[in-house]
Motif scaffolding. Structure first.
Motif, PDB file in Angstrom:
ATOM      1  N   PRO A 147       2.893   0.327  -7.678  1.00 40.66           N
ATOM      2  CA  PRO A 147       4.015  -0.346  -8.337  1.00 40.66           C
ATOM      3  C   PRO A 147       4.589  -1.425  -7.430  1.00 40.66           C
ATOM      4  CG  PRO A 147       4.693   1.797  -7.502  1.00 40.66           C
ATOM      5  CD  PRO A 147       3.201   1.724  -7.330  1.00 40.66           C
ATOM      6  N   ALA A 148       5.074  -2.504  -8.042  1.00 38.30           N
ATOM      7  CA  ALA A 148       5.726  -3.571  -7.267  1.00 38.30           C
ATOM      8  C   ALA A 148       7.136  -3.721  -7.826  1.00 38.30           C
ATOM      9  CB  ALA A 148       4.938  -4.867  -7.383  1.00 38.30           C
ATOM     10  N   LEU A 149       7.900  -2.666  -7.675  1.00 37.00           N
ATOM     11  CA  LEU A 149       9.175  -2.532  -8.399  1.00 37.00           C
ATOM     12  C   LEU A 149      10.401  -2.666  -7.505  1.00 37.00           C
ATOM     13  CD1 LEU A 149       8.161   0.556 -10.570  1.00 37.00           C
ATOM     14  CD2 LEU A 149       8.056  -1.859 -11.207  1.00 37.00           C
ATOM     15  N   LEU A 150      10.215  -2.764  -6.199  1.00 43.01           N
ATOM     16  CA  LEU A 150      11.365  -2.729  -5.294  1.00 43.01           C
ATOM     17  C   LEU A 150      11.696  -4.129  -4.787  1.00 43.01           C
ATOM     18  CD1 LEU A 150      10.414   0.450  -3.243  1.00 43.01           C
ATOM     19  CD2 LEU A 150      12.165   0.275  -5.016  1.00 43.01           C
ATOM     20  N   PRO A 151      12.545  -4.865  -5.534  1.00 42.46           N
ATOM     21  CA  PRO A 151      12.876  -6.212  -5.083  1.00 42.46           C
ATOM     22  C   PRO A 151      13.685  -6.174  -3.791  1.00 42.46           C
ATOM     23  CG  PRO A 151      14.291  -5.579  -6.907  1.00 42.46           C
ATOM     24  CD  PRO A 151      13.262  -4.494  -6.764  1.00 42.46           C
ATOM     25  N   VAL A 152      13.493  -7.206  -2.984  1.00 45.61           N
ATOM     26  CA  VAL A 152      14.272  -7.347  -1.751  1.00 45.61           C
ATOM     27  C   VAL A 152      15.369  -8.368  -2.038  1.00 45.61           C
ATOM     28  CG1 VAL A 152      14.212  -7.881   0.704  1.00 45.61           C
ATOM     29  CG2 VAL A 152      12.175  -6.934  -0.414  1.00 45.61           C
ATOM     30  N   PRO A 153      16.637  -7.953  -2.084  1.00 39.60           N
ATOM     31  CA  PRO A 153      17.707  -8.899  -2.422  1.00 39.60           C
ATOM     32  C   PRO A 153      17.795 -10.040  -1.409  1.00 39.60           C
ATOM     33  CG  PRO A 153      18.507  -6.621  -2.489  1.00 39.60           C
ATOM     34  CD  PRO A 153      17.147  -6.595  -1.853  1.00 39.60           C
ATOM     35  N   ALA A 154      18.177 -11.219  -1.912  1.00 37.45           N
ATOM     36  CA  ALA A 154      18.291 -12.386  -1.038  1.00 37.45           C
ATOM     37  C   ALA A 154      19.252 -12.117   0.119  1.00 37.45           C
ATOM     38  CB  ALA A 154      18.750 -13.598  -1.847  1.00 37.45           C
ATOM     39  N   ALA A 155      20.345 -11.416  -0.158  1.00 35.00           N
ATOM     40  CA  ALA A 155      21.331 -11.142   0.898  1.00 35.00           C
ATOM     41  C   ALA A 155      20.723 -10.288   2.003  1.00 35.00           C
ATOM     42  CB  ALA A 155      22.554 -10.448   0.309  1.00 35.00           C
ATOM     43  N   ALA A 156      19.860  -9.329   1.613  1.00 33.94           N
ATOM     44  CA  ALA A 156      19.221  -8.470   2.609  1.00 33.94           C
ATOM     45  C   ALA A 156      18.245  -9.269   3.466  1.00 33.94           C
ATOM     46  CB  ALA A 156      18.496  -7.312   1.928  1.00 33.94           C
ATOM     47  N   LEU A 157      17.518 -10.191   2.829  1.00 32.10           N
ATOM     48  CA  LEU A 157      16.588 -11.038   3.585  1.00 32.10           C
ATOM     49  C   LEU A 157      17.341 -11.915   4.582  1.00 32.10           C
ATOM     50  CD1 LEU A 157      14.047 -12.185   0.854  1.00 32.10           C
ATOM     51  CD2 LEU A 157      13.488 -10.954   2.940  1.00 32.10           C
ATOM     52  N   ARG A 158      18.484 -12.458   4.134  1.00 31.51           N
ATOM     53  CA  ARG A 158      19.255 -13.318   5.045  1.00 31.51           C
ATOM     54  C   ARG A 158      19.803 -12.511   6.214  1.00 31.51           C
ATOM     55  NH1 ARG A 158      21.020 -15.547  -0.072  1.00 31.51           N
ATOM     56  NH2 ARG A 158      19.968 -17.539  -0.393  1.00 31.51           N
ATOM     57  N   ALA A 159      20.212 -11.271   5.934  1.00 30.23           N
ATOM     58  CA  ALA A 159      20.735 -10.426   7.009  1.00 30.23           C
ATOM     59  C   ALA A 159      19.629 -10.066   8.005  1.00 30.23           C
ATOM     60  CB  ALA A 159      21.353  -9.164   6.422  1.00 30.23           C
ATOM     61  N   ALA A 160      18.423  -9.802   7.480  1.00 30.74           N
ATOM     62  CA  ALA A 160      17.324  -9.357   8.340  1.00 30.74           C
ATOM     63  C   ALA A 160      16.665 -10.513   9.081  1.00 30.74           C
ATOM     64  CB  ALA A 160      16.282  -8.622   7.502  1.00 30.74           C
ATOM     65  N   LEU A 161      16.530 -11.656   8.416  1.00 31.81           N
ATOM     66  CA  LEU A 161      15.726 -12.743   8.958  1.00 31.81           C
ATOM     67  C   LEU A 161      16.541 -13.914   9.492  1.00 31.81           C
ATOM     68  CD1 LEU A 161      12.942 -12.912   6.209  1.00 31.81           C
ATOM     69  CD2 LEU A 161      12.906 -11.640   8.350  1.00 31.81           C
ATOM     70  N   GLY A 162      17.823 -13.974   9.156  1.00 31.10           N
ATOM     71  CA  GLY A 162      18.618 -15.109   9.591  1.00 31.10           C
ATOM     72  C   GLY A 162      18.150 -16.394   8.931  1.00 31.10           C
ATOM     73  N   GLU A 163      18.087 -17.480   9.720  1.00 28.45           N
ATOM     74  CA  GLU A 163      17.745 -18.793   9.171  1.00 28.45           C
ATOM     75  C   GLU A 163      16.359 -18.822   8.538  1.00 28.45           C
ATOM     76  OE1 GLU A 163      17.382 -23.434  10.738  1.00 28.45           O
ATOM     77  OE2 GLU A 163      18.213 -21.889  12.049  1.00 28.45           O
TER      78      GLU A 163
ATOM     79  N   LYS B 208       0.828  -1.209   0.000  1.00 32.34           N
ATOM     80  CA  LYS B 208       0.000   0.000   0.000  1.00 32.34           C
ATOM     81  C   LYS B 208       0.863   1.260   0.000  1.00 32.34           C
ATOM     82  CE  LYS B 208      -4.210  -1.886   2.073  1.00 32.34           C
ATOM     83  NZ  LYS B 208      -5.058  -1.946   3.281  1.00 32.34           N
ATOM     84  N   ALA B 209       2.047   1.146   0.595  1.00 32.00           N
ATOM     85  CA  ALA B 209       2.972   2.293   0.635  1.00 32.00           C
ATOM     86  C   ALA B 209       3.835   2.375  -0.627  1.00 32.00           C
ATOM     87  CB  ALA B 209       3.857   2.193   1.873  1.00 32.00           C
ATOM     88  N   GLY B 210       3.606   1.458  -1.573  1.00 30.61           N
ATOM     89  CA  GLY B 210       4.400   1.464  -2.803  1.00 30.61           C
ATOM     90  C   GLY B 210       5.786   0.882  -2.630  1.00 30.61           C
ATOM     91  N   LEU B 211       5.984   0.101  -1.546  1.00 26.81           N
ATOM     92  CA  LEU B 211       7.317  -0.423  -1.234  1.00 26.81           C
ATOM     93  C   LEU B 211       7.408  -1.931  -1.472  1.00 26.81           C
ATOM     94  CD1 LEU B 211       7.919   1.526   2.105  1.00 26.81           C
ATOM     95  CD2 LEU B 211       8.808   2.082  -0.177  1.00 26.81           C
ATOM     96  N   GLY B 212       6.426  -2.502  -2.160  1.00 24.18           N
ATOM     97  CA  GLY B 212       6.413  -3.949  -2.362  1.00 24.18           C
ATOM     98  C   GLY B 212       7.235  -4.371  -3.564  1.00 24.18           C
ATOM     99  N   GLY B 213       7.601  -5.639  -3.569  1.00 24.88           N
ATOM    100  CA  GLY B 213       8.331  -6.192  -4.711  1.00 24.88           C
ATOM    101  C   GLY B 213       8.696  -7.640  -4.438  1.00 24.88           C
ATOM    102  N   ARG B 214       9.257  -8.265  -5.462  1.00 27.12           N
ATOM    103  CA  ARG B 214       9.614  -9.678  -5.328  1.00 27.12           C
ATOM    104  C   ARG B 214      10.711  -9.855  -4.274  1.00 27.12           C
ATOM    105  NH1 ARG B 214      14.477 -10.079  -7.978  1.00 27.12           N
ATOM    106  NH2 ARG B 214      14.801  -8.582  -9.661  1.00 27.12           N
ATOM    107  N   MET B 215      10.795 -11.082  -3.762  1.00 26.72           N
ATOM    108  CA  MET B 215      11.798 -11.409  -2.757  1.00 26.72           C
ATOM    109  C   MET B 215      12.836 -12.335  -3.376  1.00 26.72           C
ATOM    110  SD  MET B 215       9.334 -11.852   0.547  1.00 26.72           S
ATOM    111  CE  MET B 215       8.165 -10.529   0.947  1.00 26.72           C
TER     112      MET B 215
END
Length: 298
Positions: free
Chosen positions: A246-262, A183-190
């Motif tokens: 827009p759904a244009l802001l992908p979340v890089p895999a490395a960023a997900l691993r840093a944020a979420l861990g296992e 809704k904030a326009g910050l979505g995208g693929r993971m």
């Protein structure tokens, strides 16, 4: 469905509260399992970690549904929280299964919660209930979770395992986090977005659980997922279309691993799961497509 008495553990959770509303609206008597002293005949005290159930309160129940368990995505997976995830499911299920097995007149059905995490990362390969468990933390938890219901099965109670997918709902789970971002326009693929997500609309999840309660021919594992699993890229594009963002802001895999861990492995992993047994038993989905499921959630 005739008026019945149904006990629900996890009744305050996303799925449990929706199931209780649905059953109550249709005139069924619902008994909620609570972790404090019961305040009326519609509550039963239990303590999953201590494996305590006030089983007298379950007398006369036609069905017992166990949806209790600590949220998998609620916090980072430390060793302590992984133990909480596992124990809240396995110990609670064992306590309930033993309690119903010991009743003079047991319920006719025990519906145990489970998850498509059972299958692990399936890549592009579609799997149904005949597939073996995968590797890793969540598959191990799911195997133990289902095995913990053995006392109910051994007592001759029809026992069903609801292997639930990603529930499309505003009030919690993965979508509860995604809706505000989109809704904030910050979505995208993971990650690369090619991983399959097997989703189910909350409406269909509740209807499927009620179908499991009612359908005498169903026992063992049943996948509660839409018949149309899609990739993360397809799902995020659909979210953008429905929400007109827009759904244009992908979340890089490395960023997900840093944020979420296992736990990032679960987000980036692929689960292409089909509801073969649900469809074979005559269940009909109201919102099988992702855009319909998202609109229903909104």
């Amino acid at each position: 469905m005739e008026r019945t008495r149904i006990a629900v553990a996890g009744a305050s959770g996303l799925i449990g509260s929706a199931l209780v509303r649905s059953l109550t609206a249709d005139g069924h008597e619902v008994v909620r399992l609570v972790r404090r002293a019961a305040r009326g005949a519609d509550e039963v005290r239990w303590d999953p970690e201590e494996q305590y159930v006030d089983s007298a309160g379950l007398a006369g129940c036609d069905a017992v549904v166990n949806l209790a368990g600590a949220g998998v995505g609620d916090r980072r997976w430390t060793d302590a929280y992984k133990k909480t995830i596992r124990d809240s499911r396995v110990l609670g299920t064992a306590a309930l299964a033993e309690a119903v097995a010991a009743l003079d007149v047991p319920p006719r059905v025990f519906v145990g919660g489970s998850a498509i995490g059972f299958y692990g990362d399936t890549g592009d390969r579609a799997v149904d209930e005949d597939a073996p468990p995968g590797d890793g933390f969540l598959p191990r938890v799911c195997v133990e979770w289902e095995e913990a219901a053995a006392p109910a099965e051994e007592a001759g109670i029809r026992t069903v395992f609801a292997r639930t997918g990603l529930v499309v709902a505003r009030g919690g789970g993965a979508w509860g986090r995604m809706f505000p971002l989109f809704k904030a326009g910050l979505g995208g693929r993971m990650g690369d977005g090619r991983q399959y997500w097997s989703f189910i609309a909350l409406h269909d999840e509740v209807a499927a659980l009620r179908h499991l309660i009612d359908t005498e021919s169903l026992s063992g594992p049943v996948n509660l997922t839409s018949p149309q699993p899609l990739t993360n890229r397809e799902i995020t594009a659909a979210m953008g279309r429905v929400l007109h963002r827009p759904a244009l802001l992908p979340v890089p895999a490395a960023a997900l691993r840093a944020a979420l861990g296992e736990m990032a492995g679960d987000v980036l992993g692929s689960a292409r799961v089909l509801p073969a047994r649900l469809l074979e038993s005559g269940f009909s989905f109201a919102f099988p497509g992702i855009e319909d499921a998202v609109r229903a959630a909104l």
